[in-house]
Write an enzyme that holds these catalytic residues in place. Sequence first.
Site: not given
Ligand SMILES: *Cc1c(COP(=O)(O)O)cnc(C)c1O
Length: 373
Positions: A39, A266
């Site tokens: 993701k 800035y």
């Molecule tokens: C993002 C997510 C993961 C992965 O989590 P990590 O801590 O980055 O390994 C797994 N399960 C769900 C439901 C998530 O939202």
Amino acid sequence: MMYKKGRAWIELNMGNLKHNIEEFRRVLPFDCALMPAVKANAYGHGAALVAKALQNQGVQAFCVASAAEGVQLRLSGISGEILVLGYTHPAEFGDLLAYDLIQTVVDGSYASVMQEDGRKFTVHVGIDTGMHRLGERWDNMEEIVKIFRMPNLKVAGLFSHLCVSDGKSEQERAYTLAQIRHFEDVTEELHRQGFRDFKCHLQGSYGILNYSQCCFDYARAGIALYGIYSDKDDRAMAEVDLKPVLSLKTRVESVKMLYHGEGAGYGLTYNACGNRKIAALSIGYADGVPRELSNSGYVLCNGQMAPVIGRICMDQMLVDVTDIPRVQAGDEAVLIGKSGSLEIQAEELAQWAGTISNEIVSRLGERLERVAE
Ligand SMILES: *Cc1c(COP(=O)(O)O)cnc(C)c1O
């Protein structure tokens, strides 16, 4: 032709990604498959590049946050299972079918919406075992069974999410063990009621790192698969040896003198004490460099540390290179990764910015070229 390392870019060490997959496979039970979380553009690394590399390593299941991310994976040639972990608006249900995506049932009422749509969907049912974000409550067995009986839903999986699996305190460990127990209770009750044909998964990165003895069908590795820990101190504690996949680099645009008493950037928030040699770099907060790095933290330049001075701009930033000989326009500067014998890890940069590495990498911008090496 565009030169991918002209301004600011990400280098991906695919050998390290492969190494990390092997490390996870080593500590997980042999029949537990990886379902990597790709993701947020694979945590900023580049979803298409990463997912294809994973597919080449035999990974056959992925999870994403949204249906649109799932569609993008399909369009880049990913053929395995793709689970959408989050909410999909009913107006996008067509994409689930057109692109063969598995939707998470986020709770009982969402299941009814999917059921009443009339089309048939493949789903994984989310169970809330204590995080209280998504999922039907673990103690609401009646509702869970109702979802399993819905004729338009093909329930291919059941999952939950741990919320303190990274914690080391006795309380956090007890809470996680209770979450695991609740999840197993739900699974066993479903089996007792004759539902058997579904996969189970519970662990994210820290679930794997700290509870690798758990025995489920999939493990949803995210941040750690990229060789990054949420917190700097976890690297030393881990029983796996994970290597960072991503480096973040930019170019020195211009080198000039800043004389004693002059301000820079800035708001002129930096003031030169003595004569300084400074360099402008072609990367800024629009690329994901946190503005909190203004006047704090370092980059690496020709194997030496160059402190950040002044405010981070949208597209540029300034560093002090007084003590680094022979810096000139066109030189590389490293924000995450190695230069000579020095290294800045994402965890360190996150610490300087007062956040976790997950936030740093997942916000790395569209403008950065991703280059696989
Ligand atoms: C993002 C997510 C993961 C992965 O989590 P990590 O801590 O980055 O390994 C797994 N399960 C769900 C439901 C998530 O939202």
